[in-house]
Motif scaffolding. Structure first.
Motif, PDB file in Angstrom:
ATOM      1  N   UNK A 196       0.850  -1.193   0.000  1.00 51.32           N
ATOM      2  CA  UNK A 196       0.000   0.000   0.000  1.00 51.32           C
ATOM      3  C   UNK A 196       0.878   1.232   0.000  1.00 51.32           C
ATOM      4  N   UNK A 197       0.470   2.224  -0.757  1.00 52.65           N
ATOM      5  CA  UNK A 197       1.187   3.497  -0.768  1.00 52.65           C
ATOM      6  C   UNK A 197       0.380   4.522   0.001  1.00 52.65           C
ATOM      7  N   UNK A 198       1.031   5.282   0.853  1.00 54.35           N
ATOM      8  CA  UNK A 198       0.414   6.404   1.553  1.00 54.35           C
ATOM      9  C   UNK A 198       1.091   7.685   1.076  1.00 54.35           C
ATOM     10  N   UNK A 199       0.814   8.798   1.692  1.00 50.15           N
ATOM     11  CA  UNK A 199       1.466  10.043   1.306  1.00 50.15           C
ATOM     12  C   UNK A 199       1.134  10.454  -0.115  1.00 50.15           C
ATOM     13  N   UNK A 200       2.068  11.142  -0.752  1.00 48.28           N
ATOM     14  CA  UNK A 200       1.806  11.688  -2.087  1.00 48.28           C
ATOM     15  C   UNK A 200       1.684  10.606  -3.156  1.00 48.28           C
ATOM     16  N   UNK A 201       2.364   9.485  -2.979  1.00 43.84           N
ATOM     17  CA  UNK A 201       2.162   8.395  -3.936  1.00 43.84           C
ATOM     18  C   UNK A 201       0.754   7.823  -3.769  1.00 43.84           C
ATOM     19  N   UNK A 202       0.271   7.754  -2.523  1.00 44.36           N
ATOM     20  CA  UNK A 202      -1.085   7.279  -2.284  1.00 44.36           C
ATOM     21  C   UNK A 202      -2.130   8.142  -2.962  1.00 44.36           C
ATOM     22  N   UNK A 203      -1.894   9.445  -3.029  1.00 43.50           N
ATOM     23  CA  UNK A 203      -2.876  10.348  -3.645  1.00 43.50           C
ATOM     24  C   UNK A 203      -2.704  10.452  -5.160  1.00 43.50           C
ATOM     25  N   UNK A 204      -1.727   9.742  -5.727  1.00 42.59           N
ATOM     26  CA  UNK A 204      -1.407   9.869  -7.163  1.00 42.59           C
ATOM     27  C   UNK A 204      -0.927  11.274  -7.502  1.00 42.59           C
TER      28      UNK A 204
END
Length: 807
Positions: free
Chosen positions: A123-131
């Motif tokens: 799972x990606x969080x942060x700015x990668x999570x938001x695309x």
């Protein structure tokens, strides 16, 4: 964009040998397909090891995205962040594939005790999570596996150790610095318990942590979580389990105190980062905090606000009236401006920086790429954006406001009210909030109104700080509440009994001018409730009734509709609930006894009295008779029908936390309380034609068949006509029977029956000559038709119609 621009950005210059041919293949950023590009690249570099390929691909393609981004306007910068995120997704996915191959070759695959594969997800969080990844961001990852097990290789490992090795191999592929650089700095600190915890956790452990240990800032972190690589189904399960932690079911004003603390900490930190695009006052972090705070507060109620990405939220928050249009557009412009400027700073040397460079040539090039003629102009625009952001950030969660001078009498009343009702029963912070609320209310209305109507509501919510804060934070709510409680005491009683209905004050859900079953069916379909948990289902149904009654009354008072609007609405609502519990009872009985050849639609529900005449009030009971659409019934079916009717009665009458659904009266069935709960169509018809008392026929005047089955409706219409329009009926017998009924009712203490019995008597005597009276769709129309036919006088009609308010 010429060579002069390139010279100021060393990282992009270094990648030109790879970028120039790619520019011919992908002339625009929209056209760039990272997955297709990787496929071609990996085939051309099959002789390189995975470390080299991952790094070379990342550097050259990042430079390509940056160069293509320069053809776009600042308003289009979201596309560049999306492509940068897609690049990262691609690299993480291929790094994981390589890491998994590495582990399988050495240790095999992991299976649980049932020989089912144990899965793994990233799972990606942060700015990668938001695309919305920056050009030189690190990436925040969390690793999850589906449970325990053992690998099946020659060297077997327990699942915990296996996935720990897999995770470390993946991090090494991405984060290790080699002669070709690194792919991404990987930050794993957002996993449960942070750096002190194992690298990989099970989905069950993650869920337990979130429920028992999750802190307020982690709601923000997990709000931006997104599946990147590995097992998609496992990831979906994890994210679904985390979602209720992020977005609470009800309006989440209880979060304000903790958000205010986060905001204070951010404001202090900003003083040390005055020239920082991200961390400085009025910077990117403050914009994103504003957006995510509003998402956290309202997202549980409005799923449309639950998206991971920041950019779409500006328009969505505006659309759902959580932020004013000018402010939303201003924040969006500021965010895109600062995000692009930040990315230009990072692409100079592929460094994770949020501070502008000192080199004048680089500053001018950046300004030009931002569409401005000089760095001074760029800096001025930046400052304009910062001021707007600071203004909105400072206004967020501020409940304090300058108080008007209050008369001494009012001040004394507030002090006395606090001492009597609140101070001794609340913490100091909550007492302060309540006092501010009373002060604000005293500016808006008279003490008598506040004492008699507002104080009972505040006492009911004093242990629900989220509602107190809701009334403080949303300036329009308290005036709206005071207006409604002055209009009708219903609102006082309702909010005292059901404080959760205060949320309907925040977002009025007014009903249309003409209410039908579909209005309530659509609203019920949005309710998520366990069908297997009977108690939960019954509570949900009862609370739903309170909510829909509230909507009806609020709509009528707000839009100035007549009492008939409410009577029609309450009747349609009762129709809806009866159909709901008939279906529920049939399903429960079928589960226990089998079908027995009976379907749910065969239960014909006859409504008498207020519901029959669509003249329901807020507290009306329902008079029902159950008739099965069948003539011949076997023993199993008779048992089924009796059990079914008992389940219907149970769901209507059992008292729960949210009360009963409806008080139910079944005495009008054939033979009254001595008769069966359900009668066949043939038996019912026979009883009405040959055995029923005169007063039972009188009651039939106000009866209707609920539901939409045309054949059943036609049967009942013909039966009513046959029974009630009989020309052989003796007028003397009718008058004698109605006198006897009046005497019985008087003996039982009923004192408001005289006019109604007189009316029914006159209608019953007139039906052979005026059968069209049976065509009346509601009580008002029946009275009107009776006056037109000179069956009753206008005075009696007015008395009956206005006998009792619907609320």
């Amino acid at each position: 964009m010429g060579s002069k621009w390139l010279e100021t950005f060393p990282f992009v210059v270094q990648q030109q040998a790879a970028v120039e041919p790619l520019m011919e293949l992908y002339p625009s950023l929209n056209a760039y397909d990272v997955d297709a590009d990787w496929q071609t690249f990996s085939e051309q570099h099959i002789h390189h090891d995975v470390f080299k390929n991952l790094r070379e691909f990342r550097q050259s393609r990042l430079a390509l995205i940056a160069q293509l981004d320069c053809y776009l306007s600042t308003a289009e910068h979201g596309l560049a962040m999306l492509k940068t995120s897609q690049l990262a997704d691609c690299l993480v996915q291929h790094a994981l594939t390589s890491a998994e191959q590495y582990m399988v070759e050495r240790y095999g695959r992991v299976f649980d005790e049932s020989n089912e594969p144990v899965t793994f997800a990233v799972l990606a969080l942060g700015k990668l999570g938001t695309n919305e990844l920056n050009y030189s961001s690190d990436i925040d990852l969390v690793f999850v596996c589906s449970g325990d097990g053992q690998s099946d290789g020659k060297r077997s490992l327990e699942a915990t150790r296996y996935f720990e090795k897999l995770g470390r191999r993946l991090i090494k592929l991405l984060d290790q610095f080699t002669a070709d650089g690194r792919v991404y700095r990987v930050d794993m600190r957002l996993r449960p318990f942070g750096s002190a915890a194992p690298l990989v956790c099970t989905d069950a452990a993650l869920q337990h942590y979130i429920i028992t240990e999750g802190r307020e800032w982690e709601r923000f972190a997990w709000m931006r979580a997104r599946f990147v690589a590995g097992h998609a189904k496992l990831s979906a399960s994890v994210l679904a389990s985390v979602n209720p932690f992020i977005y609470r079911k009800h309006l989440d004003y209880s979060v304000f105190d903790s958000l205010a603390k986060i905001k204070r900490d951010m404001a202090l930190s900003a003083k040390d980062h005055q020239h920082d695009l991200k961390l400085g006052a009025g910077g990117i972090r403050e914009i994103e905090f504003i957006v995510q705070s509003l998402q956290v507060t309202f997202g549980g109620r409005l799923p449309e606000l639950q998206g991971v990405s920041i950019e779409p939220q500006f328009d969505l928050l505006m659309q759902y009236k959580k932020i004013q249009k000018d402010n939303a557009q201003g924040l969006k412009s500021a965010w895109l401006f600062m995000r692009r400027l930040e990315n230009l700073c990072q692409i100079i040397n592929d460094e994770q920086t949020h501070v502008t460079p000192r080199d004048s040539g680089q500053l001018l090039a950046m300004a030009n790429l931002m569409g401005l003629a000089s760095w001074k102009s760029c800096e001025q625009q930046w400052q304009v954006h910062q001021k707007l952001v600071q203004k909105l950030f400072n206004a967020l969660f501020v409940a304090d406001e300058p108080q008007q001078h209050l008369p001494d009498e009012v001040v004394r009343w507030i002090k006395r009210s606090m001492e009597v009702h609140f101070t001794q029963k609340m913490t100091q912070d909550r007492a302060d909030h309540m006092q501010k609320l009373l002060e604000r209310a005293a500016q808006l209305d008279e003490i008598d109104v506040l004492e008699d109507r507002l104080i009972p509501i505040l006492k009911a919510i004093m242990r629900r700080p989220s509602y107190v804060l809701m009334l403080l934070q949303e300036k329009s709510l308290l005036p709206s509440l005071l207006k409604l409680i002055k209009q009708n005491e219903y609102f006082v009683k309702t909010w005292v009994q059901h404080p959760a209905l205060l949320e309907l004050l925040f977002e009025p859900e007014l009903l249309p001018k003409s209410v039908d079953r579909s209005c309530f069916e659509q609203a019920w379909q949005k309710i998520i409730v366990s069908k297997s948990d009977e108690e939960e289902w019954m509570e949900a149904v009862r609370f739903f009734k309170h909510k829909q009654q509230f909507r009806l009354i609020q709509t009528a008072l707000t839009l100035g509709f007549s009492g008939q609007y409410l009577r029609d609405g309450f009747s349609v609502l009762a129709d809806f609930f009866i159909a709901l519990v008939v279906e529920k009872g049939w399903q429960e009985t079928s589960d226990r006894l089998g079908l027995c050849g009976l379907q749910a639609e065969q239960m014909m529900v006859l409504a008498y009295g207020s519901l029959g005449m669509r003249h329901m009030g807020l507290h009306s009971d329902v008079d029902l008779v159950f008739v099965v659409d069948a003539d011949e019934l076997n023993a199993d079916q008779l048992m089924f029908l009796q059990r079914w009717a008992k389940r219907i009665s149970h769901h209507l009458m059992v008292k729960m936390y949210h009360g009963v659904l409806y008080d139910l009266d079944l005495q009008l069935r054939p033979n009254g309380n001595a008769g069966a709960l359900v009668t066949s169509r043939k038996e019912f018809e026979s009883y009405q034609c040959s055995e029923a008392w005169v007063w039972e026929h009188a009651a039939l005047i106000k009866a209707r068949l609920l539901g939409q089955n045309e054949t059943q409706q036609l049967w009942f219409k013909k039966l009513k006509f046959k029974v009630l329009c009989d020309p052989k009926r003796s007028p003397d017998a009718v008058r004698q029977a109605m006198r006897e009924m009046a005497e019985k009712l008087t003996q039982f203490g009923s004192v408001n029956h005289h006019d109604d019995l007189q009316f029914l008597e006159q209608i019953l005597l007139s039906l052979p000559e005026h059968p069209d009276l049976l065509e009346a769709v509601n009580y008002r129309e029946l009275l009107s038709k009776g006056v037109e036919c000179s069956v009753i006088n206008q005075s009696l009609a007015d008395s009956l119609l206005n006998q009792k308010s619907p609320i």
